[in-house]
Each structure stands twice: as C-alpha cells, then as structure tokens.
Write a protein that holds these residues in place. Structure first.
Motif, mmCIF file in Angstrom:
data_model
loop_
_atom_site.group_PDB
_atom_site.id
_atom_site.type_symbol
_atom_site.label_atom_id
_atom_site.label_comp_id
_atom_site.label_asym_id
_atom_site.label_seq_id
_atom_site.Cartn_x
_atom_site.Cartn_y
_atom_site.Cartn_z
ATOM 1 N N PRO A 32 2.507 -2.099 -1.867
ATOM 2 C CA PRO A 32 2.834 -2.434 -0.464
ATOM 3 C C PRO A 32 1.319 -1.476 0.278
ATOM 4 O O PRO A 32 0.175 -1.309 -0.604
ATOM 5 C CB PRO A 32 3.811 -0.594 -0.659
ATOM 6 C CG PRO A 32 3.605 -0.073 -2.399
ATOM 7 C CD PRO A 32 3.102 -0.886 -2.783
ATOM 8 N N PRO A 33 0.730 -2.079 1.068
ATOM 9 C CA PRO A 33 -0.266 -1.766 1.644
ATOM 10 C C PRO A 33 -0.609 -0.440 1.485
ATOM 11 O O PRO A 33 0.430 0.717 2.033
ATOM 12 C CB PRO A 33 -0.529 -2.331 3.704
ATOM 13 C CG PRO A 33 1.000 -2.226 3.352
ATOM 14 C CD PRO A 33 2.204 -2.194 2.070
ATOM 15 N N PRO A 34 -1.813 0.369 1.564
ATOM 16 C CA PRO A 34 -2.203 1.879 2.238
ATOM 17 C C PRO A 34 -1.995 2.427 3.411
ATOM 18 O O PRO A 34 -1.816 0.713 4.599
ATOM 19 C CB PRO A 34 -3.644 1.437 1.924
ATOM 20 C CG PRO A 34 -4.374 0.447 1.874
ATOM 21 C CD PRO A 34 -3.283 -0.269 1.519
ATOM 22 N N THR A 35 -1.654 3.486 3.767
ATOM 23 C CA THR A 35 -1.155 4.053 4.558
ATOM 24 C C THR A 35 -2.618 3.909 5.600
ATOM 25 O O THR A 35 -3.610 4.287 5.462
ATOM 26 C CB THR A 35 -1.071 5.434 4.541
ATOM 27 O OG1 THR A 35 0.406 5.435 4.120
ATOM 28 C CG2 THR A 35 -0.812 6.023 5.660
ATOM 29 N N ASP A 36 -2.397 3.433 7.003
ATOM 30 C CA ASP A 36 -3.620 3.558 7.926
ATOM 31 C C ASP A 36 -2.722 4.665 8.934
ATOM 32 O O ASP A 36 -2.426 4.971 9.844
ATOM 33 C CB ASP A 36 -3.472 2.049 8.925
ATOM 34 C CG ASP A 36 -4.191 2.516 10.233
ATOM 35 O OD1 ASP A 36 -5.347 3.053 9.789
ATOM 36 O OD2 ASP A 36 -4.533 1.078 10.853
#
Length: 291
Positions: free
Chosen positions: A25-29
C-alpha cells in the motif's frame, strides 16, 4: 472430511502467497489534513484526502447547544486536557456529520486531523490506532451514520477501542460517531419483557444491557431533534442567501419550501439546503420549485 480440510488448507496457503505478491500500500502522506481508511485485496492504508469537504461553522444555524458542546470538547482535546469520545445521535438531516466537518474545518490549522472510517472497516481499528499513536498531530476518527446488527464484527472492535482493550487508546485520538439510533443497535419490543424489579428498582434485561454498553462508552452524547417550521424556514433563507438569491418577497419562497419539506416528510437542515439549491438553480421561479 479430511480431503475437504486439506483443500481448505491449500487454498489458504495459496491466498497467503498471492497476498505477498500484491503491491505494498502507498505510504501515508502525513502532510494531508484528512484521511480515509481504505482496504483492498488484503491491504489497508490511510489514503490522504487533499480536497476534504469544508464547512463553515457559521452556516450551521439552530444548533447552538450542540455546536457549543462539540467545540468545547474539541478545544480541550487540542489543548491536551481531558476530552471525551462523542456520539451525535438523533433525527436524520439535522447536522450531525456536518457539525463534525465544520469543527474540523475550524481547527485544522491548530493541528487537528480527520480520519473517516467506514463501519465495515472498524475491525481494522487496532491498526489505525498503532499508525497514529506516535504522530504529533491530533486526530478525530470519524464514523458516520453508525448502526449495527447483532454479531457484526465491527461492534466488538469499536467497544474495545473505546474502552475495554488491554491496549490504551492513543492520547492524540478521539472517536466522533454519528447515528440515528441512540444505542447504535435496533431495539425490539420483546426485549422490554426481560426487565424486572429488584427491591422496587427496575433492572433491564441482558439484551438491553448489551446494547447500552456500546453507547455508554462514549463519554458525551449530543442529541439532535427535528427542526421546527420556524427553524426550517430560517435555514431556507440562509442557504438561499448564501447561494446568491435574496428575493424581495420571501412569502412564495417559504410556501414552496414548506411544500418541498412536506413531500419529503422532513423539516431538516439537509432538506433546506436541497431546496435552496433547487430554487436558486431554477432562477428563483416559485412556480417551478414545487414541481
């Protein structure tokens, strides 16, 4: 039976291998102001929402008591003082979720962040809490239109997150939930038969006690009730003005607004907003607005 168990084990093993092949999953912005918890294909993550719904608290009329309560609790939370999880319950369309969004809008520059979690994803609450625990920001975890049926897994997960788990809820997170139901679960007439008297005191049955046990873990309950006709028309005037239509004569507008509410069976802030959008969109033509 043994063959069936063997097939199940092989299927589970295959699924585990496939999950490892899925992209991470994409890293948290963390630079975002608002987030939604997303889950897909066995993966879950905090998805940044760079265009959250912003509401001005000044637009929420006829909710002075409720607004004061939620603003006070949120200010205490941001100041690092004692604050409670909130349950906003009551009639539909009366501003429960709008009030949470408005308080978030007013306080995001002070470090407040909003995380929206769907009811079906509440089983992931432990993972969400672990993500935000080390963060310096302060988070409102927002569950909208919450209600449960018996034995739903999210029910137990929310109870544990509020109070009951051996893992403490992070100091930088509160849960704000909205519901049309005061106790978040359906209530049946048969359950009242379980009540009994003990030394003259009324004791609820186990079914009712179980249902109350969830809502009771919210430190603050804020109730919302249907608007009166006068309040509804105040909201109609406000939203028509905000959308750029201020007629010389309000009488035909109000008459059309009352017909609009009658057909929908609701005098609420949502109904007033929907009427105003339609009215202004039609160019303020009262003869068409009621169609």
């Amino acid at each position: 039976m043994n063959n069936a168990l063997h097939l199940i084990e092989r299927a589970e093993s295959l699924l585990a291998r496939l999950e490892r092949l899925l992209p991470e999953p994409p890293p948290t912005d963390w630079g975002a102001m608002a987030f939604r918890w997303r889950s897909r294909g066995g993966r879950a993550w905090l998805a940044a929402q760079h265009a959250p719904h912003r509401l001005d608290p000044a637009d929420l009329l006829c909710l002075e008591r409720q607004k004061a309560e939620i603003e006070r609790n949120t200010r205490q939370f941001l100041a690092g003082r004692g604050a409670n999880n909130l349950l906003l319950w009551g009639s539909r369309g009366t501003g429960k979720s709008s009030l949470i969004k408005a308080v978030f809008t007013a306080n995001q520059d002070r470090g407040l962040r909003l995380i929206e979690v769907d009811k079906d994803d509440l089983t992931d609450l432990p993972d969400i809490l672990d993500l935000v625990r080390p963060r310096p920001e302060r988070f409102i975890l927002f569950c909208d239109d919450l209600s449960f049926e018996a034995n739903e897994p999210g029910y137990k997960a929310l109870k544990a997150a509020l109070e009951g788990s051996i893992s403490a809820t992070p100091d930088n997170l509160l849960i704000y939930a909205t519901s049309n139901r005061r106790h978040l679960m359906p209530e049946f007439q048969a359950e009242n038969r379980e009540a009994h008297l003990v030394d003259g005191e009324l004791h609820q049955g186990e079914s009712v006690e179980e249902k109350i046990s969830l809502s009771d873990r919210f430190g603050l309950w804020i109730s919302f009730h249907p608007f009166t006709q006068a309040q509804y028309l105040t909201l109609v005037r406000h939203w028509c003005g905000r959308l750029g239509s201020v007629p010389d004569d309000w009488a035909p507008v109000e008459a059309a607004a009352l017909q609009w509410a009658l057909r929908r069976g609701s005098r609420s802030g949502r109904t007033a907003w929907q009427f105003a959008r339609d009215w202004v969109g039609r160019g303020g033509q009262d003869q068409d607005a009621a169609r």
